[in-house]
Enzyme design. Structure first.
Site, PDB file in Angstrom:
ATOM      1  N   LYS A   1     106.856  20.252  -4.604  1.00 23.89           N
ATOM      2  CA  LYS A   1     106.099  19.045  -4.944  1.00 23.89           C
ATOM      3  C   LYS A   1     107.085  17.897  -5.022  1.00 23.89           C
ATOM      4  O   LYS A   1     108.244  18.086  -5.392  1.00 23.89           O
ATOM      5  CB  LYS A   1     105.337  19.213  -6.260  1.00 23.89           C
ATOM      6  CG  LYS A   1     106.240  19.572  -7.435  1.00 23.89           C
ATOM      7  CD  LYS A   1     105.940  18.776  -8.663  1.00 23.89           C
ATOM      8  CE  LYS A   1     106.771  19.241  -9.842  1.00 23.89           C
ATOM      9  NZ  LYS A   1     107.216  18.156 -10.692  1.00 23.89           N
TER      10      LYS A   1
ATOM     11  N   HIS B   1     119.727  28.168  -4.682  1.00 22.58           N
ATOM     12  CA  HIS B   1     120.190  27.439  -3.496  1.00 22.58           C
ATOM     13  C   HIS B   1     121.706  27.307  -3.496  1.00 22.58           C
ATOM     14  O   HIS B   1     122.355  27.468  -2.475  1.00 22.58           O
ATOM     15  CB  HIS B   1     119.548  26.051  -3.435  1.00 22.58           C
ATOM     16  CG  HIS B   1     118.238  26.041  -2.724  1.00 22.58           C
ATOM     17  ND1 HIS B   1     117.062  26.410  -3.337  1.00 22.58           N
ATOM     18  CD2 HIS B   1     117.910  25.730  -1.442  1.00 22.58           C
ATOM     19  CE1 HIS B   1     116.068  26.295  -2.460  1.00 22.58           C
ATOM     20  NE2 HIS B   1     116.557  25.893  -1.299  1.00 22.58           N
TER      21      HIS B   1
END
Lengths: 196, 279
Positions: free
Chosen positions: A104, A39
């Site tokens: 998650k 990222h």
């Protein structure tokens, strides 16, 4: 009432608008992976005005750093990693047209707002079920940043990868709703307190 | 003096690192089976079912239980009658981790904290060595996942806060962690000692057999109360809502300074992996 939906990218606004928290989804087709380091690289490339190695428009991003494949195997264990570490990058990714993320754990209020703004969803896969989920992955190849090892961007071909809608594009949060349903006022008289 | 070759240590660490990442302990499997039966939430029961299936696939098909194969924490109890020969003791352990993570197809998850460059072989392991009576060498390899470690906390309480303060901090830590550390979790609580000792006690608490009662009645009662309180939060398996947020709370305690009440909460995901070898 929750429903089960098949999702195959590329996704449109319409594909994600029908999804509601608690819905089961089965993801098939091509998805991409990225976690912390990838990222950062992607956002740094954008800031430098450079082209990204993947066009994320309509795509699904899976937050995972798989373990190495044994010879003859497609991939090692490949369950989701905790998503909040990607929160600061997520509005930028959604702006690029990303339609869904699989991970998650909780997302920030900024991410939940951005999901509404850009019409996208956040899906939860079962954390710690890396061996089970690996069976849904039929093909894996590194498409960017190979030097990042497990953090490289992979292109995965998946079949019926199971997940559940945690945040929909109406701003709802399954974690909050689910927890509220089972919360009990504690007999110990403990009042909610912030970590200090 | 009993002699132990460093090569034996390397081999034991390697085998324990691999075994821990593929084969869940019987105590934990039993806890997951209990959870599948006792959880009231349907999606929670489904999570327990998936975790049992995951353990079975990992064991049979040799895929690690979780892609996060952990930072290897190695606890060593070194008998004072043992003489280590054939090389550097610490390096023998690091070499075992290096070989285990390499040959076992385990993910290398360590990096330089600032540049984030991967160290490439999952070393350095974090080693805790204690000298104990006897002529044995006990090694416990604990692959610790990052997701649950990130949700762990140390608190320096005022003594006046007492037992209620301890309960408050444990519950607060679990509440704020929510779905992040992969519930159903195991909660290790270290009380007393110093700032760093409390954290070590909390980690050691995770090693006790899941579901076994604390031998100290005072701590056994505290554990029951803490377990009830964290499960009353309703977070449930994977945070989807349910009765079982934690499968166990384990407490280890030792005396602290008269001015202090250190409390550490080490959160462990449901994949509580550890393997022991005795040389």
């Amino acid at each position: 009432m929750s429903k089960t939906v098949q999702l195959t990218p590329p996704l449109t606004d319409k594909d994600v608008e029908i999804l509601e928290i608690g819905d089961r989804v089965l993801v098939s087709g091509v998805i991409y992976t990225a976690r912390d380091a990838a990222h950062k690289r992607l956002v740094d490339l954008l800031a430098a005005g450079q082209e990204l190695p993947v066009d994320f428009k309509g795509q699904i991003l899976y937050y995972v750093g798989p373990s190495p494949a044994r010879p003859g195997r497609v991939i090692g264990a490949a369950g989701p990693t905790t998503s909040y570490r990607m929160d600061s990058y997520t509005p930028t990714m959604l702006q690029l047209g990303l339609k869904a993320m699989i991970g998650k754990g909780k997302r920030s209020p900024e991410v939940i707002t951005a999901l509404q703004q850009y019409k996208a969803v956040y899906l939860g896969a079962t954390g710690g079920a890396g061996a089970l989920i690996s069976q849904c992955i039929k093909k894996a190849e590194v498409v960017a940043f190979p030097e990042l090892g497990p953090e490289a961007v992979h292109r995965l071909e998946v079949e019926n990868l199971p997940a559940i809608v945690i945040n929909d594009c109406q701003g709802r949060d399954l974690y909050e709703v689910g927890t509220r349903m089972y919360r009990r006022s504690s007999e110990t008289g403990v009042e909610p307190a912030a970590c200090r | 003096m009993r002699q132990i070759e460093t090569g034996e240590i390397t081999r034991a660490v390697k085998e324990a690192a691999i075994a821990a990442n593929y084969d869940l302990g019987e105590d934990l499997l039993a806890a997951l089976q209990r959870g599948e039966q006792e959880e009231e939430s349907p999606s929670g029961r489904e999570i327990f079912r998936q975790l049992l299936e995951n353990a079975s696939i990992a064991g049979q098909e040799r895929v690690p239980l979780c892609q996060d194969c952990g930072l290897a924490v190695v606890f060593v109890e070194l008998g004072q009658e043992v003489h280590i020969v054939g090389g550097d003791f610490q390096e023998a352990i690091q070499e075992g981790v290096r070989q285990g993570y390499g040959e076992g197809f385990l993910r290398k998850s360590l990096c330089h904290p600032l540049t984030r460059a991967n160290t490439g072989d999952n070393t350095p392991a974090v080693i805790h060595t204690e000298i104990v009576p006897g002529d044995r060498l006990k090694i416990t390899v604990v692959p610790k996942g990052g997701g649950s470690e990130n949700m762990s906390r140390v608190f320096m309480l005022k003594p006046a806060e007492g037992r209620a303060g301890i309960i408050d901090r444990v519950v607060t830590t679990v509440r704020e962690a929510g779905p992040n550390p992969c519930p159903p979790i195991i909660v290790g609580v270290g009380i007393g000692g110093t700032f760093e000792r409390a954290a070590l006690l909390a980690k050691k608490a995770l090693l006790r057999e899941v579901g076994s009662p604390n031998p100290d009645p005072e701590l056994a009662a505290l554990e029951q109360e803490l377990l009830q309180a964290v499960n009353d939060l309703g977070i449930g398996p994977q945070g989807l809502g349910g009765r079982i947020t934690a499968m166990a709370v384990h407490v280890v305690m030792q005396p602290s300074h008269i001015a202090s009440l250190p409390v550490a909460v080490n959160i462990q995901c449901h994949a509580s992996r550890h393997k022991e070898a005795v040389l």
